[in-house]
Design a protein around this motif. Structure first.
Motif, PDB file in Angstrom:
ATOM      1  N   TYR A 855       0.828  -1.187   0.000  1.00  0.00           N
ATOM      2  CA  TYR A 855       0.000   0.000   0.000  1.00  0.00           C
ATOM      3  C   TYR A 855       0.867   1.243   0.000  1.00  0.00           C
ATOM      4  N   GLN A 856       0.639   2.070  -0.992  1.00  0.00           N
ATOM      5  CA  GLN A 856       1.348   3.348  -1.026  1.00  0.00           C
ATOM      6  C   GLN A 856       0.322   4.431  -1.243  1.00  0.00           C
ATOM      7  N   VAL A 857       0.447   5.486  -0.451  1.00  0.00           N
ATOM      8  CA  VAL A 857      -0.512   6.576  -0.614  1.00  0.00           C
ATOM      9  C   VAL A 857      -0.218   7.286  -1.920  1.00  0.00           C
ATOM     10  N   GLY A 868       6.204  -0.223  -0.852  1.00  0.00           N
ATOM     11  CA  GLY A 868       4.917  -0.407  -0.179  1.00  0.00           C
ATOM     12  C   GLY A 868       4.933  -1.610   0.737  1.00  0.00           C
ATOM     13  N   LEU A 869       6.130  -2.191   0.942  1.00  0.00           N
ATOM     14  CA  LEU A 869       6.216  -3.359   1.809  1.00  0.00           C
ATOM     15  C   LEU A 869       6.797  -3.020   3.166  1.00  0.00           C
ATOM     16  N   GLY A 870       7.464  -1.872   3.243  1.00  0.00           N
ATOM     17  CA  GLY A 870       8.197  -1.503   4.457  1.00  0.00           C
ATOM     18  C   GLY A 870       7.379  -1.605   5.723  1.00  0.00           C
ATOM     19  N   LEU A 871       6.242  -0.932   5.752  1.00  0.00           N
ATOM     20  CA  LEU A 871       5.451  -0.910   6.983  1.00  0.00           C
ATOM     21  C   LEU A 871       4.823  -2.271   7.284  1.00  0.00           C
ATOM     22  N   ALA A 872       4.492  -3.003   6.204  1.00  0.00           N
ATOM     23  CA  ALA A 872       3.923  -4.334   6.423  1.00  0.00           C
ATOM     24  C   ALA A 872       4.928  -5.208   7.142  1.00  0.00           C
TER      25      ALA A 872
HETATM   26  P1  ADP Z   1       7.191   2.486   1.168  1.00  0.00           P
HETATM   27  O1  ADP Z   1       8.237   1.462   1.150  1.00  0.00           O
HETATM   28  O2  ADP Z   1       6.530   2.785  -0.119  1.00  0.00           O
HETATM   29  O3  ADP Z   1       7.522   3.668   1.981  1.00  0.00           O
HETATM   30  P2  ADP Z   1       5.731   1.742   3.463  1.00  0.00           P
HETATM   31  O4  ADP Z   1       4.925   0.506   3.753  1.00  0.00           O
HETATM   32  O5  ADP Z   1       6.899   1.986   4.277  1.00  0.00           O
HETATM   33  O6  ADP Z   1       6.014   1.745   1.939  1.00  0.00           O
HETATM   34  O7  ADP Z   1       4.740   2.952   3.608  1.00  0.00           O
HETATM   35  C1  ADP Z   1       3.443   2.923   3.041  1.00  0.00           C
HETATM   36  C2  ADP Z   1       2.918   4.290   2.780  1.00  0.00           C
HETATM   37  O8  ADP Z   1       2.720   4.946   4.036  1.00  0.00           O
HETATM   38  C3  ADP Z   1       3.878   5.137   2.064  1.00  0.00           C
HETATM   39  O9  ADP Z   1       3.695   5.009   0.686  1.00  0.00           O
HETATM   40  C4  ADP Z   1       3.478   6.527   2.510  1.00  0.00           C
HETATM   41  O10 ADP Z   1       2.472   7.018   1.677  1.00  0.00           O
HETATM   42  C5  ADP Z   1       2.953   6.333   3.904  1.00  0.00           C
HETATM   43  N1  ADP Z   1       3.953   6.775   4.896  1.00  0.00           N
HETATM   44  C6  ADP Z   1       4.784   5.967   5.598  1.00  0.00           C
HETATM   45  N2  ADP Z   1       5.506   6.697   6.469  1.00  0.00           N
HETATM   46  C7  ADP Z   1       5.153   7.996   6.295  1.00  0.00           C
HETATM   47  C8  ADP Z   1       5.556   9.252   6.913  1.00  0.00           C
HETATM   48  N3  ADP Z   1       6.495   9.295   7.870  1.00  0.00           N
HETATM   49  N4  ADP Z   1       4.944  10.375   6.474  1.00  0.00           N
HETATM   50  C9  ADP Z   1       3.989  10.334   5.513  1.00  0.00           C
HETATM   51  N5  ADP Z   1       3.570   9.180   4.912  1.00  0.00           N
HETATM   52  C10 ADP Z   1       4.160   8.047   5.291  1.00  0.00           C
END
Ligand code: ADP
Length: 906
Positions: A855-857, A868-872
């Protein structure tokens, strides 16, 4: 007050009752057309109609009793109040039985339960008539006395001849009312819409009238209850009546309370309104508290009025039974006195009307009809007039009952107070309780036992309560003092030497003692007949046999459908009979033209007839046209067992099908989940291939250029190769991340746990991302205002989490303006790490979504592309460490990612 005014008011009031009853009947007849509900289909009307319990005895008599015996009067209201919760068990069962078997009176109930026995029906009817006529007569007396009081005539003066006696005309008027509204329909199981509505209205009137007088006496004549009781307590006679003392011992309380419990159910009028006129069993729910509330309200002012009267009139010899009237009258409140008179009239008339209706049904259905239908010649003579004949019997019965009551009032009842006569009636109907309660709970309760119990119980009742009333006039005084023939243990009021109870309690004790004893003894020692046994099971297990008329037909014999039809036509006319038969045939999917009736149809016809002419008569009629084979108890047990087994099988089937339904539901839920997962997998694959293709395309394009063009200058070549390396790195990272995620999800990820200090890990992570931050001129600060925090964790994985959070924060900060604070706080047994930035922020609606894979905003700030995998992955790692992570953020106001980890306790 002028007698003419009172007569006109009484007539107007009765006219109003007629009007209400007419209106309710008319309304009911047009109900179907207007699709409205019956008035009686209403718990409030039901509860109000139950208040027919409160007769003139309550209205006038309880004040009289309170004036002499204080709180003693309360016992007959406490009994029903205490027993009301039991109605759900007892009364509901009786109602169900009566509906199923189309039973119309208490006599019919007992007769039907014990083998549809004719003799029992007659016995119960006789007991009722004997026990109730005095009760009706005291109601007449109450109206006459109140009339005399109000019009200023002394009730002690010589009685007028009946032609000039207003009580006589009142009796006739009530007779007319009862005949008009109590005998409208042949089927006594049909509701008496008009009658019950009028009764409910009367209940309201008597309550309002009594409350009005109570309020007037308490707050008008005195200064509130405190004043009355304060003054009363200074008079020794009154004060004594507020406590248990001689004359009203706790044993008497017990017996009086106990006596009122069956009375509220088994007095013919109570049975009529509570059972026969009941529309919905669930009305009991409300009636169970509404009715006690009514009793509470109507008894609320009894003591104040009684004491008020005593204090006001002193020892002027005024009868305390008349305080409700004389207090307002003699203090100049004529209007209020008139209202009180109307209230008393309501109490008396409602009782008389319902009681005579109920008794007339008993007399016609349990005495006259069985006798008549057992004579073959009757049918020839009456032909199709049978139903009319039943009606006329009832009407005649009503008139005769009322006239006897009137005669009794003129000649006998003068010598007794309202309360004592009422109690005698209560004691009479209490004799039914063993047969009824035993009948609905005990399958072995048998006809012989019921008959013996009733006869012996009633005989004792008669001997101990009625015989003493005949003493000075018909019998010698020595009977009371020395016992018959000098046998002192047979003294009517001290049987077997029991002297400690008042006459009523004494009588109830012995009569019920022998009644129960005989009932049990007779039931055990005399075998039940087949029919007796059949009815016993149908009554006791009524809730198991839902439609017994059709399911559990116990009948062996031969009768033509035509004969049954003819029988029905005799009582219900051709049209209604045809309709009823058609309905039955439809319900049971029967052929239209059968020549011989099956047992179901026979039982059904018998029940229809029972509703009109009583169980015993219906039995006699049906057996008179049918060739019946004798049926044995064994056969009955077999048939009932089969139907019970059938029902058990049905229940089992129902249970199974319920289980099946549940399973199906679970299955479809699982299926739904599987589908979702499948879809997720597809999405995952398409995203990942897309993510992989982008770097590969660029690597391929650049290497192709380098491969095909030898003349690319060194600077460009260097630049191209640099990009190729970066893209391959990205590819590797992506693949590593996917592999990581896969390992997390399949549960194959193993953590290398070791004790470590969280602040060191954070410091390292900040250092590792330092390059990235300084490139964007973003300021990163680490604040740790706590002692060293030991945790047990996988160091590399924690680094991965922190680096991911930090690089996200840096990524979404504006260059040069960005500020990031990492904070470490300890709270109890957990430590919180938060990464706070002043970057782009995240819409709260997306807070949960960003932790999903890929998921990416979407938006402008997406420039430095991630996977989009980092937070997962971050979330998975934290969860594997038994921690949790969440985000707090608003677009434009930066974000705070916080995760918690348990502190190591070791
Ligand atoms: P990516 O590897 O694309 O960063 P993440 O899973 O880490 O994917 O993050 C998912 C989405 O969460 C990002 O695409 C972003 O839109 C949003 N995001 C994560 N951290 C932040 C932050 N510190 N500020 C704003 N948006 C964030």
């Amino acid at each position: 007050m002028n007698s003419l005014t009172i007569i006109v008011c009484s007539l107007l009031y009765l006219g109003l009752l007629f009007g209400i009853a007419f209106w309710a009947e008319r309304r009911e007849r047009t109900l179907v057309a207007r699709q409205k509900q019956s008035l009686l289909n209403n718990p409030y009307i039901y509860a109000l109609s139950l208040a027919v319990y409160c007769t003139a005895w309550t209205f006038y008599g309880s004040v009289g009793q309170a004036a002499t015996q204080g709180i003693n009067f309360l016992s007959v209201y406490i009994g029903p109040t205490l027993a009301a919760p039991l109605w759900w068990i007892v009364l509901r069962k009786i109602i169900r039985i009566c509906k199923v078997h189309r039973i119309t009176s208490i006599a019919d109930f007992i007769s039907a339960r014990y083998g549809k026995n004719r003799g029992l029906g007659i016995l119960v009817t006789v007991i009722c008539v004997a026990g109730i006529i005095p009760y009706i007569s005291i109601q007449l007396k109450a109206t006459a006395v109140s009339f005399a009081l109000l019009s200023g005539q002394s009730s002690a003066t010589h009685k007028p001849s009946f032609l000039t006696d207003q009580a006589f005309y009142m009796t006739l008027l009530l007779g007319a009312f009862t005949i008009l509204f109590g005998t409208r329909k042949l089927e006594a199981t049909e509701r008496h819409e008009g009658l019950v509505t009028a009764i409910a209205f009367e209940s309201l009137v008597k309550l309002i009238a009594f409350l009005a007088v109570g309020l007037y006496v308490t707050f008008g004549l005195f200064n509130g209850p405190g004043d009355i009781f304060g003054r009363a307590s200074q008079q020794p006679a009154l004060q004594a009546s507020l406590t248990f003392g001689p004359g009203h011992s706790s044993a008497d309380w017990f017996w009086y309370t106990l006596l009122s419990i069956p009375a509220i159910l088994f007095l013919p009028r109570q049975f009529q309104v509570a059972v026969v006129e009941n529309v919905e069993e669930r009305h009991l729910n409300k009636a169970m508290w509404l009715f006690p509330l009514y009793l509470f309200l109507i008894t609320l002012f009894v003591l104040p009025v009684a004491f008020g009267g005593k204090l006001w009139f002193g020892n002027t010899g005024l009868d305390a039974d008349g305080y409700v009237l004389s207090l307002p009258l003699l203090t100049g409140q004529k209007g209020l006195a008139l209202l009180a008179y109307i209230g008393g009239l309501s109490a008396a008339t409602s009782m008389i009307i319902v009681e005579t209706t109920a008794l007339s049904v008993m007399i016609s259905n349990n005495v006259v009809m069985p006798w008549l239908v057992s004579r073959p010649a009757w049918q020839l003579k009456l032909g199709n007039q049978s139903s009319r004949f039943v009606m006329y019997t009832r009407r005649l019965a009503i008139l005769v009952l009322l006239l006897i009551s009137y005669g009794y009032y003129r000649d006998v009842s003068d010598r007794f107070s309202l309360v004592s006569v009422g109690m005698i009636s209560f004691a009479a109907v209490a004799q039914f309780s063993p047969a009824i309660i035993g009948g609905i709970c005990w399958k072995n309760g048998a006809q012989a036992g019921a008959r013996l119990g009733l006869i012996v119980g009633t005989a004792i009742w008669f001997y101990t309560l009625i015989v003493p009333t005949l003493v000075p006039v018909l019998l010698p005084e020595s009977l009371l003092n020395d016992g018959p023939f000098g046998l002192s243990f047979l003294k009517p009021q001290a049987l077997f030497g029991l002297t400690s109870l008042t006459p009523i309690a004494h009588s109830v004790f012995w009569s019920l003692f022998f009644n129960v004893g005989c009932y049990v003894w007779g039931s055990i020692n005399r075998p039940q007949t087949a029919l007796d046994h059949n009815q016993a099971i149908l009554f006791v297990d009524v809730f198991q046999f839902n439609r017994p008329s059709e399911n559990t037909a116990i009948w062996k014999g031969k009768v033509s459908v035509d004969a049954l039809r003819k029988l029905l036509i005799t009582f219900f006319g051709p049209e209604q009979s045809q309709k009823t038969l058609e309905r039955f045939a439809r319900r049971n999917r029967l052929m239209d033209r059968q020549s011989y009736a099956d047992p179901g149809l026979v039982t059904f016809t018998e029940k229809m007839l029972a509703g009109a002419i009583g169980t015993a008569s219906a039995r006699i009629l049906v057996s008179s046209i049918a060739k019946e084979d004798p049926i044995t108890v064994d056969e009955i047990i077999r048939i009932l067992k089969t139907s019970q087994e059938l029902m058990t099988v049905n229940k089992e089937l129902e249970r199974k099908s319920n289980e099946l339904q549940q399973l199906t539901r679970q299955l479809s839920e699982t299926n739904e989940r599987l589908k979702q997962m499948d879809q997720q997998k597809d999405e995952f694959l398409s995203t990942i291939t897309h993510e992989i293709r982008t770097p590969i395309t660029s690597i391929r394009a650049l290497t192709e250029i380098l491969h095909d063009n030898d003349d690319v200058d060194t600077a460009t070549r260097q630049q191209f190769l640099g990009t190729v390396i970066k893209e391959s790195e990205r590819l590797t990272r992506l693949i590593n991340q996917v592999l990581d995620l896969e390992r997390f999800e399949s549960g194959r990820m193993r953590l290398h746990l070791e004790p470590l200090l969280l602040r060191d890990v954070i410091k390292d992570a900040v250092e590792a991302t330092g390059q990235l931050a300084s490139e964007k001129y973003v300021d990163v600060q680490f604040l740790a205002d706590c002692p060293p925090t030991p945790v047990v964790a996988d160091r590399d994985r924690l680094m991965q989490v922190l680096i991911n959070l930090l690089s996200n924060a840096i990524k979404f900060c504006e260059p040069e303006k960005g500020r990031i604070i990492v904070r470490l706080v300890v709270e109890g047994t957990t430590c919180n790490v938060s990464v706070c930035d002043n970057g782009a922020g995240i819409d709260p609606a997306l807070h949960e979504l960003i932790f999903e894979k890929f998921y990416q905003v979407q938006g402008d700030h997406r420039k430095p592309k991630g996977s989009g995998l980092g937070l997962a992955i971050t979330k998975k790692i934290i969860e594997l460490h038994n921690g949790s992570i969440d985000v707090d953020s608003q677009p434009g106001h930066g974000s705070v990612f916080t995760f918690q980890l348990p502190l190591s306790t070791g």
